[in-house]
Design an enzyme around this catalytic site. Structure first.
Site, PDB file in Angstrom:
ATOM      1  N   LYS A   8     -25.205  24.381   4.585  1.00  0.00           N
ATOM      2  CA  LYS A   8     -24.925  25.763   4.987  1.00  0.00           C
ATOM      3  C   LYS A   8     -23.627  26.273   4.386  1.00  0.00           C
ATOM      4  O   LYS A   8     -23.552  27.378   3.863  1.00  0.00           O
ATOM      5  CB  LYS A   8     -24.769  25.876   6.516  1.00  0.00           C
ATOM      6  CG  LYS A   8     -25.878  25.335   7.337  1.00  0.00           C
ATOM      7  CD  LYS A   8     -25.591  25.515   8.829  1.00  0.00           C
ATOM      8  CE  LYS A   8     -24.343  24.854   9.362  1.00  0.00           C
ATOM      9  NZ  LYS A   8     -24.365  23.392   9.390  1.00  0.00           N
ATOM     10  N   ARG A  12     -24.110  27.770  17.805  1.00  0.00           N
ATOM     11  CA  ARG A  12     -24.610  26.399  17.835  1.00  0.00           C
ATOM     12  C   ARG A  12     -25.215  26.059  19.188  1.00  0.00           C
ATOM     13  O   ARG A  12     -25.698  24.940  19.374  1.00  0.00           O
ATOM     14  CB  ARG A  12     -23.448  25.428  17.605  1.00  0.00           C
ATOM     15  CG  ARG A  12     -23.220  25.025  16.153  1.00  0.00           C
ATOM     16  CD  ARG A  12     -21.904  24.270  16.118  1.00  0.00           C
ATOM     17  NE  ARG A  12     -21.813  23.278  15.101  1.00  0.00           N
ATOM     18  CZ  ARG A  12     -21.105  23.447  13.967  1.00  0.00           C
ATOM     19  NH1 ARG A  12     -20.516  24.586  13.702  1.00  0.00           N
ATOM     20  NH2 ARG A  12     -21.010  22.459  13.115  1.00  0.00           N
ATOM     21  N   ARG A  31     -12.712  15.081   5.408  1.00  0.00           N
ATOM     22  CA  ARG A  31     -12.465  15.605   6.748  1.00  0.00           C
ATOM     23  C   ARG A  31     -12.473  14.460   7.749  1.00  0.00           C
ATOM     24  O   ARG A  31     -13.292  13.549   7.631  1.00  0.00           O
ATOM     25  CB  ARG A  31     -13.569  16.601   7.112  1.00  0.00           C
ATOM     26  CG  ARG A  31     -13.279  18.005   6.662  1.00  0.00           C
ATOM     27  CD  ARG A  31     -14.449  18.933   6.851  1.00  0.00           C
ATOM     28  NE  ARG A  31     -15.141  18.808   8.132  1.00  0.00           N
ATOM     29  CZ  ARG A  31     -16.166  19.590   8.493  1.00  0.00           C
ATOM     30  NH1 ARG A  31     -16.602  20.532   7.674  1.00  0.00           N
ATOM     31  NH2 ARG A  31     -16.753  19.432   9.664  1.00  0.00           N
ATOM     32  N   ARG A  36     -21.730  14.116  16.115  1.00  0.00           N
ATOM     33  CA  ARG A  36     -22.037  15.480  15.639  1.00  0.00           C
ATOM     34  C   ARG A  36     -23.554  15.678  15.514  1.00  0.00           C
ATOM     35  O   ARG A  36     -24.077  16.733  15.857  1.00  0.00           O
ATOM     36  CB  ARG A  36     -21.344  15.741  14.297  1.00  0.00           C
ATOM     37  CG  ARG A  36     -19.827  15.891  14.459  1.00  0.00           C
ATOM     38  CD  ARG A  36     -19.107  15.829  13.138  1.00  0.00           C
ATOM     39  NE  ARG A  36     -19.393  16.961  12.288  1.00  0.00           N
ATOM     40  CZ  ARG A  36     -19.239  16.953  10.960  1.00  0.00           C
ATOM     41  NH1 ARG A  36     -18.804  15.875  10.350  1.00  0.00           N
ATOM     42  NH2 ARG A  36     -19.513  18.020  10.259  1.00  0.00           N
TER      43      ARG A  36
HETATM   44  P1  AMP Z   1     -18.206  22.503  10.941  1.00  0.00           P
HETATM   45  O1  AMP Z   1     -17.102  22.674   9.961  1.00  0.00           O
HETATM   46  O2  AMP Z   1     -19.102  23.699  11.029  1.00  0.00           O
HETATM   47  O3  AMP Z   1     -18.982  21.227  10.710  1.00  0.00           O
HETATM   48  O4  AMP Z   1     -17.516  22.362  12.377  1.00  0.00           O
HETATM   49  C1  AMP Z   1     -16.614  21.327  12.657  1.00  0.00           C
HETATM   50  C2  AMP Z   1     -16.426  21.179  14.163  1.00  0.00           C
HETATM   51  O5  AMP Z   1     -15.897  22.402  14.699  1.00  0.00           O
HETATM   52  C3  AMP Z   1     -17.697  20.922  14.963  1.00  0.00           C
HETATM   53  O6  AMP Z   1     -18.056  19.545  14.968  1.00  0.00           O
HETATM   54  C4  AMP Z   1     -17.257  21.399  16.344  1.00  0.00           C
HETATM   55  O7  AMP Z   1     -16.396  20.474  16.969  1.00  0.00           O
HETATM   56  C5  AMP Z   1     -16.427  22.637  16.001  1.00  0.00           C
HETATM   57  N1  AMP Z   1     -17.264  23.859  15.951  1.00  0.00           N
HETATM   58  C6  AMP Z   1     -17.503  24.645  14.872  1.00  0.00           C
HETATM   59  N2  AMP Z   1     -18.301  25.666  15.191  1.00  0.00           N
HETATM   60  C7  AMP Z   1     -18.577  25.527  16.511  1.00  0.00           C
HETATM   61  C8  AMP Z   1     -19.373  26.259  17.438  1.00  0.00           C
HETATM   62  N3  AMP Z   1     -20.072  27.345  17.072  1.00  0.00           N
HETATM   63  N4  AMP Z   1     -19.409  25.829  18.714  1.00  0.00           N
HETATM   64  C9  AMP Z   1     -18.718  24.753  19.119  1.00  0.00           C
HETATM   65  N5  AMP Z   1     -17.965  23.998  18.296  1.00  0.00           N
HETATM   66  C10 AMP Z   1     -17.894  24.383  17.000  1.00  0.00           C
END
Ligand code: AMP
Length: 217
Positions: free
Chosen positions: A13, A87, A159, A170
């Protein structure tokens, strides 16, 4: 036009949202990037979010909804790619109301489908530019110079949540919370399912076809 990219962590994405916003007139809302910036600046939201993110858990809905609501208000009707939000079903319902209040709507919801077995390889090999956020992979998308971003010469890092123990949580959160969110959009008849296991350029072509955007370059 507003678009939502929804899918498991590592389904591509973020890569596609970056490509689309570089080539077309979209702004990308990556809630993950927004939270990482909040952590880097030691803000209250960052401090609240960090403990959840470090464990691969979702940040609570109320925190996320208010963050996204404020962000949308700053965008002044630009076309948005939602990448990583919503999410959960509660986030999806809140987003519908926020958009409605602004007389906006979600035009497309694209579900990025990848075999579960590919996700761990994609995530553990992912490297991200510390400065601009560009995404690389140690096998599938190598930078020209090892450890250095092609775009801004920033340092590439892994990361902290792209480590195997955190990835398991996750993926669990995806099944528990995000799959029902995908079903929510499917029930609304608003879901386009995209096979995102192919190379990024092929996936990108399918997206622009679906969105009916003219090909650039
Ligand atoms: P991402 O970079 O999209 O993989 O997000 C990294 C982390 O940020 C996720 O594993 C969650 O801990 C947090 N996160 C990002 N977006 C959301 C969301 N919409 N709701 C809750 N936690 C989020």
């Amino acid at each position: 036009m507003n678009i939502l990219f929804i899918g498991a962590p590592g389904s591509g994405k973020g890569t596609q949202a970056r490509l689309l916003s570089e080539k077309y007139d979209f702004v990308q809302l990556s809630t993950g990037d927004l939270l990482r910036k909040a952590i880097a600046s030691n803000s209250d939201v960052g401090l609240q979010a960090k403990k959840f993110m470090d464990q691969g858990m979702l940040v609570p809905d109320d925190v996320m909804i208010s963050l996204v609501q404020s962000w949308i208000l700053t965008q002044k009707n630009k076309s948005i790619i939602f990448d990583g939000f919503p999410r959960t079903v509660a986030q999806a319902q809140a987003l519908s109301s926020v958009l409605l209040n602004q007389s906006l709507k979600m035009d497309f919801v694209i579900y990025f489908k990848v075999d579960q077995s590919d996700l761990v390889t994609r995530l553990t090999g992912r490297r991200t530019c510390k400065s601009c956020g560009e995404i690389y992979h140690i096998e599938f998308k190598k930078p020209k110079v090892d450890g250095v971003c092609d775009l801004c010469s920033g340092v590439l890092v892994q990361r902290t949540d792209d480590r195997e123990d955190v990835i398991t949580e996750r993926l669990h959160q995806f099944e528990k919370n995000t799959e029902p969110t995908i079903q929510y959009y499917r029930n609304l008849g608003a879901l386009y399912e995209l096979d995102s296991s192919s190379a990024a350029e092929i996936v990108f072509d399918s997206i622009i076809k679906k969105l009916n955007l003219g090909k650039i370059g």
